[in-house]
Design an enzyme around this catalytic site. Structure first.
Site, PDB file in Angstrom:
ATOM      1  CB  ALA A  84      -8.875 -39.207  12.050  1.00 58.30           C
ATOM      2  CE1 TYR A  96     -26.022 -39.374   9.921  1.00 56.38           C
ATOM      3  CE2 TYR A  96     -24.896 -41.291   9.021  1.00 56.38           C
ATOM      4  CZ  TYR A  96     -25.855 -40.513   9.752  1.00 56.38           C
ATOM      5  OH  TYR A  96     -26.956 -41.400  10.475  1.00 56.38           O
ATOM      6  CE  LYS A  97     -17.024 -35.685   8.214  1.00 56.74           C
ATOM      7  NZ  LYS A  97     -16.576 -35.030   9.352  1.00 56.74           N
ATOM      8  CE1 TYR A 112     -18.638 -41.737  17.717  1.00 56.50           C
ATOM      9  CE2 TYR A 112     -20.514 -40.732  17.833  1.00 56.50           C
ATOM     10  CZ  TYR A 112     -19.329 -40.604  17.561  1.00 56.50           C
ATOM     11  OH  TYR A 112     -18.665 -39.746  17.101  1.00 56.50           O
ATOM     12  CG  HIS A 125     -17.828 -37.690  21.656  1.00 54.89           C
ATOM     13  ND1 HIS A 125     -18.157 -36.431  21.322  1.00 54.89           N
ATOM     14  CD2 HIS A 125     -18.054 -38.327  20.488  1.00 54.89           C
ATOM     15  CE1 HIS A 125     -18.493 -36.205  19.888  1.00 54.89           C
ATOM     16  NE2 HIS A 125     -18.310 -37.412  19.391  1.00 54.89           N
ATOM     17  CG  ASP A 145     -17.978 -31.870  19.346  1.00 54.95           C
ATOM     18  OD1 ASP A 145     -17.678 -32.543  19.957  1.00 54.95           O
ATOM     19  OD2 ASP A 145     -17.935 -32.500  18.081  1.00 54.95           O
ATOM     20  CB  THR A 176      -9.407 -28.996  20.623  1.00 51.21           C
ATOM     21  OG1 THR A 176      -9.527 -30.065  21.042  1.00 51.21           O
ATOM     22  CG2 THR A 176      -8.251 -28.021  20.461  1.00 51.21           C
ATOM     23  CG  ASP A 197     -24.293 -33.088 -28.506  1.00 48.29           C
ATOM     24  OD1 ASP A 197     -22.891 -33.416 -28.329  1.00 48.29           O
ATOM     25  OD2 ASP A 197     -25.005 -33.685 -28.248  1.00 48.29           O
TER      26      ASP A 197
END
Length: 433
Positions: free
Chosen positions: A11, A44-45, A76, A90, A93, A123, A205
């Protein structure tokens, strides 16, 4: 007695797809949401845009949600075994693709005590990727960006930072994502290097660029990106100047500054003792750390000390003594630098360091010992890896080759195979279409 209905979700960008699945779940009983924490999502992301606490507040205010609790795993099944819901809901997907193995484990956990799985239609017209792209176009705030680095360090085993010397190189890093072993891999943020900033402007530098020049380049990067940035501030300069510069960095939204414990005219560390370089006294450098931290407005801004003992062949003992002194001064992290081609000495340092300092962030810059993997760094106690100059080093040889080939052939046909399409470059830039 009402049935217990479980939903697991991250979410991050809350949308009508989330509302739909909660509404469907309400038909079966009281809704319990396992809200994935930062660590579970970041494994995971990309790290969620909103912190766990803020996402929890949103979900708690949705009608029909009985309880929102922290879920620390993407899988889960451990939550199902602990919560023992009557029903898990769930979307469909996960019937195939990277989530399918998690579906199988969830079903097995539910079957172990007689729980049921209810799957609803995914959805339509909901795209997480599209929402993420819109988020990037909208941008972020300095405070949100600044706080992200600490969240990443708390959430990930190792945080991955890459050098960006201009907005276009930063845009590449902002948008680059690959999928490997069912996980999305990407760079977590940017490194603003004094070396690459100077070199890209044709200057040595040696702290030749004024701080306002450096900050202006970072501001241009921030105009088109959302990820956090760590700034290389060389020695930090005079204490009085460092205090003022910390405030400027913080206002801009920079997450951390790294300063090195050398003094005098800056020379690149990879030269080691080939050139004259002198290390600052650890006591004076500790005072600079204290002054910089005291000038902050927010604790989210980090001051990290870069220790040059190994660069100057002063040994592990000196490096550890300095680390202890800087930590007693309140430093937010330690970067141990090395010019060796193996990681032996930094791993020796980290082993001793971690005996006394379990939670202080430890930074590696594997420019010379580049055969070492991120997993190996993590296992040896490092929290953050910086790829300090690879983007610049990749860009200039490519440009040289193209220019040379055009000069040789008197036309550009021969270089077309080596060039990115201009359309693809334009697609990187927000607002082009």
């Amino acid at each position: 007695m009402s049935k217990k209905v479980y939903i697991g979700m991250s979410a991050d960008v809350f949308h009508h797809g989330h509302v739909n699945i909660i509404s469907e779940a309400r038909k079966y009983g009281d809704v319990y949401i396992g809200l994935l924490n930062d660590k579970a999502v970041a494994d995971y992301k990309r790290l969620p845009y909103l912190s766990w606490d803020k996402r929890k507040i949103i979900l708690e205010n949705i009608i029909g949600v009985k309880e929102v609790f922290e879920q620390s795993e993407w899988d889960y099944s451990p939550t199902i075994k602990k919560l023992k819901p009557d029903i898990m809901v769930h979307g469909k997907d996960w019937l195939e693709g990277p989530l399918a193995p998690y579906r199988e484990r969830a079903i097995k956990a539910l079957d172990s005590y007689g729980g049921k799985l209810v799957e609803i239609e995914y959805t339509k017209d909901v795209s997480s990727t599209e929402f993420t792209l819109k988020e990037k176009i909208i941008g972020t705030t300095p405070d949100i960006r600044k706080a992200t680095l600490k969240r990443l360090l708390n959430a990930k085993k190792i945080t991955r930072i890459m050098e960006a010397h201009n907005p276009l190189s930063a845009l590449i890093l902002e948008n680059l994502t690959i999928t490997q072993n069912n996980k999305q891999l990407q760079f977590d943020g940017f490194w603003s290097s004094s070396l690459t900033d100077s070199t890209s402007q044709g200057k040595p530098d040696i702290e030749a660029l004024e701080i306002n020049n450096r900050l202006n380049n970072i501001n241009n990067i921030f105009d088109v990106t959302t990820k956090p940035l760590i700034m290389d501030a060389d020695t930090g300069g005079k204490i009085e100047h460092f205090e003022l510069n910390v405030r400027s960095m913080e206002r801009l939204g920079i997450s951390a500054v790294i300063i090195e414990d050398k003094k005098g005219l800056k020379k690149n560390s990879l030269f080691g003792n080939e050139v004259k370089q002198e290390q600052e006294s650890k006591e004076f450098f500790a005072e600079k750390i204290k002054a910089g931290r005291a000038s902050r407005i927010s604790e989210n801004f980090m001051v990290i000390a870069r220790i040059e003992s190994l660069i100057l062949d002063k040994g592990i003992k000196d490096a550890i003594e300095r680390a202890n002194t800087y930590i007693n001064a309140g430093v937010d992290g330690i970067m141990i630098h090395s010019r060796r081609e193996t990681a032996d000495e930094i791993f020796e340092f980290s082993k001793i360091f971690r005996q006394s300092h379990k939670s202080v962030p430890l930074v590696s810059v594997p420019s010379t010992y580049n055969s070492i993997t991120e997993n190996e760094l993590s296992k040896n106690g490092f929290n953050l890896v910086i790829y300090a100059n690879q983007m610049l080093r990749a860009a200039y040889p490519a440009m040289y080759k193209v220019a040379e080939t055009i000069l040789k052939n008197g036309r550009s046909l021969e270089v077309d195979k080596d060039l990115i399409k201009i359309k693809k470059i334009l697609e990187l830039i927000p607002g082009t279409k």
